[in-house]
Design a protein around this motif. Structure first.
Motif, PDB file in Angstrom:
ATOM      1  N   LYS A  18       0.856  -1.194   0.000  1.00  0.00           N
ATOM      2  CA  LYS A  18       0.000   0.000   0.000  1.00  0.00           C
ATOM      3  C   LYS A  18       0.886   1.236   0.000  1.00  0.00           C
ATOM      4  N   ASN A  20       0.865   5.713  -0.597  1.00  0.00           N
ATOM      5  CA  ASN A  20       0.067   6.933  -0.608  1.00  0.00           C
ATOM      6  C   ASN A  20       1.035   8.083  -0.848  1.00  0.00           C
ATOM      7  N   ASN A  93      -2.199  11.797  -2.275  1.00  0.00           N
ATOM      8  CA  ASN A  93      -2.978  11.607  -1.050  1.00  0.00           C
ATOM      9  C   ASN A  93      -4.150  10.648  -1.216  1.00  0.00           C
ATOM     10  N   GLU A  94      -4.026   9.719  -2.159  1.00  0.00           N
ATOM     11  CA  GLU A  94      -4.989   8.629  -2.319  1.00  0.00           C
ATOM     12  C   GLU A  94      -4.221   7.322  -2.197  1.00  0.00           C
ATOM     13  N   ASP A  95      -4.837   6.323  -1.605  1.00  0.00           N
ATOM     14  CA  ASP A  95      -4.186   5.026  -1.473  1.00  0.00           C
ATOM     15  C   ASP A  95      -4.039   4.360  -2.831  1.00  0.00           C
TER      16      ASP A  95
END
Length: 161
Positions: A18, A20, A93-95
């Motif tokens: 993950k 970001n 700023n989005e996964d």
């Protein structure tokens, strides 16, 4: 935890990575890569080019996939090559989820021989026979934006241990 070659099998999922990206990470990537195209840092410029915001560099997402594979094969593994295709844009700023599924593999053979136009070659005494490479196809889990569930890329990763 790194996978060993004996553990690799068709259908195996690679542990998800993950990421970001902050706008600061985009600036650092731009400095390192030399990609200063304004759509990656100038919101007004990006919006004038019909984007909703600045976007994450495609090559940075490719690097994330490289990190995913590197983490998966571990210190004793070796990634010979991999690639991806860019299918959608991601925003800071989005996964971003980096994923993969093994879709096939070939085990190495015990030895190999080579031939030329004049017939089989005899290896020199100092040369060791080379094993065939181990191939592992990883496909379309790729990069996946959580918010929209977009399927992002294909990944093929031949590697050796």
């Amino acid at each position: 935890m790194a996978a060993t070659w004996d553990e690799v099998s068709e259908g195996m999922e690679i542990p998800t990575l993950k990421k970001n990206c902050s706008t600061q990470q985009l600036v650092v990537w731009a400095a390192g890569s030399g990609d200063f195209y304004q759509i990656h840092y100038d919101k007004e410029f990006a919006q004038n080019n019909k984007l909703k915001d600045i976007i994450v560099h495609g090559a940075l997402k490719n690097a994330f996939l490289g990190q995913l594979l590197h983490d998966w094969v571990g210190r004793n593994g070796k990634i010979q090559s991999f690639g991806c295709s860019y299918r959608a844009m991601d925003y800071p700023n989005e996964d971003i989820l980096c994923r993969g599924i093994v879709t096939g593999s070939t085990k190495p053979t015990a030895g190999s021989s080579s031939t030329s136009k004049s017939g089989p070659r005899t290896p020199r005494a100092r040369r060791r026979p080379r094993a065939r490479p181990r191939w592992c196809s990883i496909s379309p889990a790729g990069l996946d934006g959580i918010s929209e569930g977009r399927d992002r890329g294909d990944l093929v990763a031949p590697f050796g241990v």
